[in-house]
Design an enzyme around this catalytic site. Structure first.
Site, PDB file in Angstrom:
ATOM      1  N   LYS B 100     -14.051   6.021 -27.192  1.00 28.82           N
ATOM      2  CA  LYS B 100     -13.915   4.973 -26.183  1.00 28.82           C
ATOM      3  C   LYS B 100     -15.165   5.054 -25.318  1.00 28.82           C
ATOM      4  O   LYS B 100     -15.388   6.051 -24.630  1.00 28.82           O
ATOM      5  CB  LYS B 100     -12.667   5.201 -25.343  1.00 28.82           C
ATOM      6  CG  LYS B 100     -12.498   4.142 -24.283  1.00 28.82           C
ATOM      7  CD  LYS B 100     -11.363   4.451 -23.330  1.00 28.82           C
ATOM      8  CE  LYS B 100     -11.386   3.413 -22.219  1.00 28.82           C
ATOM      9  NZ  LYS B 100     -10.957   3.958 -20.947  1.00 28.82           N
ATOM     10  N   GLY B 161      -8.630   2.838 -11.411  1.00 24.07           N
ATOM     11  CA  GLY B 161      -7.907   3.534 -10.340  1.00 24.07           C
ATOM     12  C   GLY B 161      -7.506   2.658  -9.172  1.00 24.07           C
ATOM     13  O   GLY B 161      -6.893   3.132  -8.228  1.00 24.07           O
ATOM     14  N   GLY B 188      -7.103  -0.663 -13.842  1.00 23.55           N
ATOM     15  CA  GLY B 188      -6.651  -1.499 -12.732  1.00 23.55           C
ATOM     16  C   GLY B 188      -5.181  -1.869 -12.766  1.00 23.55           C
ATOM     17  O   GLY B 188      -4.661  -2.385 -11.780  1.00 23.55           O
ATOM     18  N   ASN B 209      -3.709   4.872 -16.760  1.00 23.00           N
ATOM     19  CA  ASN B 209      -3.833   6.281 -16.376  1.00 23.00           C
ATOM     20  C   ASN B 209      -3.316   6.490 -14.953  1.00 23.00           C
ATOM     21  O   ASN B 209      -2.221   6.988 -14.744  1.00 23.00           O
ATOM     22  CB  ASN B 209      -5.293   6.742 -16.514  1.00 23.00           C
ATOM     23  CG  ASN B 209      -5.483   8.223 -16.223  1.00 23.00           C
ATOM     24  OD1 ASN B 209      -4.581   8.909 -15.767  1.00 23.00           O
ATOM     25  ND2 ASN B 209      -6.662   8.738 -16.481  1.00 23.00           N
ATOM     26  N   THR B 210      -4.103   6.037 -13.948  1.00 23.68           N
ATOM     27  CA  THR B 210      -3.797   6.350 -12.552  1.00 23.68           C
ATOM     28  C   THR B 210      -2.366   5.974 -12.140  1.00 23.68           C
ATOM     29  O   THR B 210      -1.684   6.742 -11.475  1.00 23.68           O
ATOM     30  CB  THR B 210      -4.792   5.621 -11.619  1.00 23.68           C
ATOM     31  OG1 THR B 210      -6.104   5.906 -12.058  1.00 23.68           O
ATOM     32  CG2 THR B 210      -4.632   6.085 -10.182  1.00 23.68           C
TER      33      THR B 210
END
Lengths: 386, 264
Positions: B100, B161, B188, B209-210
């Site tokens: 990635k 994030g 996002g 993720n975040t």
């Protein structure tokens, strides 16, 4: 335009006026701002924000987690030299403080031994530190030290005297990740009073050094003020502006902030403006809200119990197991002058455990050898015209 | 409802939720989130991995290579050269020859550099890597990367994030409309509803993720995202009814007249 001119636009009277004007309403509004401006920063540093510390802490903690995750990166300082011509009144390396103890500059083999000792303790990030000794700690010496350290660590940064642009370019080419350089104080008068000799007496040369490093391609710039030299609210405000300035001027570099607090000083020197624990917390929180994306660094100058409490407030880089005299990792007994008294004497493993207990992941490696200026890695496959 | 699997570079995946691993408090928490998410592609920042001395409690220890594809990412790289070097080092160390690409020259918003990303894609595709580039929601760049051989395109919904959701909706819609490779909305997405929105819009998958790692209960949030991705996908396949600016009665008021043109 340079940051020196920006700094001159913010004399103490102007900052003090903002601090005095800030009441509960201004502090409350600043806390709610998504993008706080200079007046908001002053409000967050002002006495009016003191009752809001808990709410500032919650917001600072959430912002930090959002940007950095629940992680704290660990690093160790490696003192390559304690020879110093700067003679700063407050420092353990000053002429008056160093009587009777050895001063030395490590040779290549000694640097390698120190690196090996640190690598064996698990570290992958190392900060090479020296006094202000351009005669001994030359750019060539540093490039060689970086080369030795790079063979053992993915991330090597330096905290040495202010260098010129060409020197920073050479060291960036040698593979340093970061430059740490504290302004000590942004007050010209106080600065002149405590920096009595050497090149460090050049206020502007130091003030603009991090920008030179950023323009030379250094990826991480770490600013800081030595808390205790001048009124902390005013220095904290100017530190915030300096970091904002660096973020705009050096857009490719990550900018971090340290919060070194004067605790132990040589005999005959009294800390001019002592900074209490609550003051330290307020400056950290105010700057976190003002600089959401800045890394925050905390050294072993602070005691273990306090450091553990400060981690969730926004710290992203933490030193551990530090020894502040040259050669001290490989030889714990030798009588060599140390820069400052380490308060947190825990081993890296103990610090890592404390970080885990606080709900964070201690990270030893957060950089890679692939991120450097070396053009090629041997043995790779090539094809096409790329 | 008939759904096809997600196919990337000839490999099939049942889950359309990809998981990032960067911000978790521990390998234990990460392991639980991976399990709850059902993710089959888990991306790992190479800068966090010690290929020379793997850590017992490191990120890789939380991933089961039998169940999840480890997708190495180049987070932290600023130039194509750095990203290419990282990918080669990872492949040489035995990680999958997938990458990635994250090429983010500025550290504050971590926005991707389109020029370096295209350069790195060209080089790595040529070297046989399966390349999944993280990009700004730029439809022309997406087509250029597709032509260069990218296996997917991964446009951002908002800065990494930021949890702001699908702020790039209009451009992502064009990317999806034009794409001939899977479109993975990356970065996002701060809530399961954002992920559902991206899937309803026609994204083939999302990467989160975040929003999961920073939740009070990351495993539960991972499950919530998995459900939202499934719901959004199902809605997309069901043919979402158009939006109208007024209400419309669900029982026709003139139904008693019979169908127009009928004999009665």
């Amino acid at each position: 335009m340079s940051f020196a001119r920006e700094l001159d636009a913010w004399p103490p009277e102007r900052i003090t006026a903002l601090l005095d004007r800030a009441g509960p309403a201004e502090a409350e509004r600043a806390l709610g701002q998504e993008e706080p401006g200079p007046a908001d920063l002053a409000a967050l540093l002002s006495p009016a924000a003191r009752p809001l510390l808990e709410r500032m802490a919650r917001r600072a903690s959430a912002i930090t987690r959002q940007h950095f995750g629940r992680t704290v990166t660990l690093y160790a300082p490696l003192y390559v030299s304690n020879v110093c011509g700067a003679d700063c009144a407050y420092c353990g390396f000053s002429t008056a403080a160093g009587k009777g103890l050895r001063r030395r500059t490590l040779g290549p083999d000694e640097i390698a031994r120190e690196c090996d000792a640190l690598a064996a303790r698990g570290f992958r990030h190392v900060l090479l530190v020296s006094g202000d000794a351009p005669g001994q700690v030359t750019c060539g010496y540093l490039a060689e030290a970086v080369r030795i350290a790079r063979a053992r660590f993915p991330s090597v940064s330096i905290e040495v005297q202010a260098l010129d642009g060409e020197e920073y370019r050479r060291l960036a080419g040698a593979g340093i990740e970061g430059v740490t350089l504290y302004m000590e104080t942004y007050d010209r008068g106080v600065y002149a009073g405590v920096h009595r000799g050497g090149r460090k007496a050049d206020f502007e040369g130091r003030l603009e050094a991090l920008e030179r490093a950023g323009m030379a391609g250094v990826r991480r710039l770490n600013a800081g003020a030595l808390l205790g030299l001048a009124p902390w609210r005013i220095d904290g405000f100017r530190l915030g502006l300096h970091v904002r300035w660096l973020q705009r001027a050096c857009w490719r570099s990550a900018v971090a902030v340290s919060f070194p607090r004067l605790r132990h000083v040589p005999e005959g020197f009294a800390i001019p403006c002592p900074v209490g624990d609550a003051d330290l917390v307020q400056i950290m929180l105010a700057l976190r809200l003002f600089l959401p994306e800045a890394g925050f660094t905390l050294s072993t100058r602070e005691p273990a119990a306090l450091r553990d409490r400060l981690v969730p407030l926004g710290v992203t880089l933490l030193s551990a197991g530090s020894v502040t005299r040259p050669g001290g990792y490989a030889d714990a007994e030798e009588k060599v002058l140390a820069q400052f008294e380490v308060e947190d004497r825990r081993s890296p493993e103990e610090v890592a455990r404390a970080i885990r207990r606080a709900g964070y992941d201690p990270v030893f490696k957060d950089f890679d050898r692939a991120f450097d200026a070396e053009p090629e890695i041997p043995g790779r496959e090539r094809c096409g015209s790329s | 409802m008939d759904d096809t699997v997600l196919r990337i570079a000839g490999r099939e995946f049942r889950s359309r939720l990809l998981l990032g691993t960067g911000k978790f408090p521990s390998a234990v928490a990460l392991r639980a989130a991976i399990a709850a998410s059902g993710a089959e592609i888990v991306t790992v920042a190479l800068r966090r991995v010690d290929l020379e001395r793997p850590e017992e409690e490191g990120i890789l220890s939380a991933i089961d290579p039998e169940r999840q594809l480890i997708l190495p990412n180049t987070s932290g790289a600023r130039t194509a050269d750095e990203a290419v070097r990282l990918a080669r080092l990872a492949a040489a160390a035995g990680l999958p020859r997938w990458v990635k690409l994250e090429l983010t020259p500025e550290p504050r918003y971590l926005l991707p550099d389109p020029i370096e990303t295209l350069r790195a894609t060209e080089t790595l595709v040529c070297e046989g890597f399966t390349v999944l580039p993280y990009i700004q929601a730029d439809p022309i760049l997406a087509k250029r990367l597709e032509e260069a051989g990218a296996a997917t395109v991964m446009p951002l919904g908002a800065p990494i994030g930021s949890n702001r959701g699908l702020r790039t909706r209009d451009m992502v819609r064009i990317i999806i409309e034009q794409a001939r490779v899977p479109v993975v909305v990356d970065a996002g997405l701060g809530a399961p509803s954002h992920a559902a929105e991206a899937m309803e819009l026609g994204a083939d998958a999302v990467l989160v993720n975040t929003a999961i790692s920073d939740a009070e209960d990351p495993a539960a949030m991972a499950r919530a995202f998995a459900l939202a991705v499934e719901a959004g996908r199902l809605a997309r396949l069901s043919g979402t009814a158009p939006e109208r600016d007024r209400g419309q009665a669900s029982s026709p008021l003139t139904g008693f007249l019979g169908a127009p043109g009928s004999a009665s």
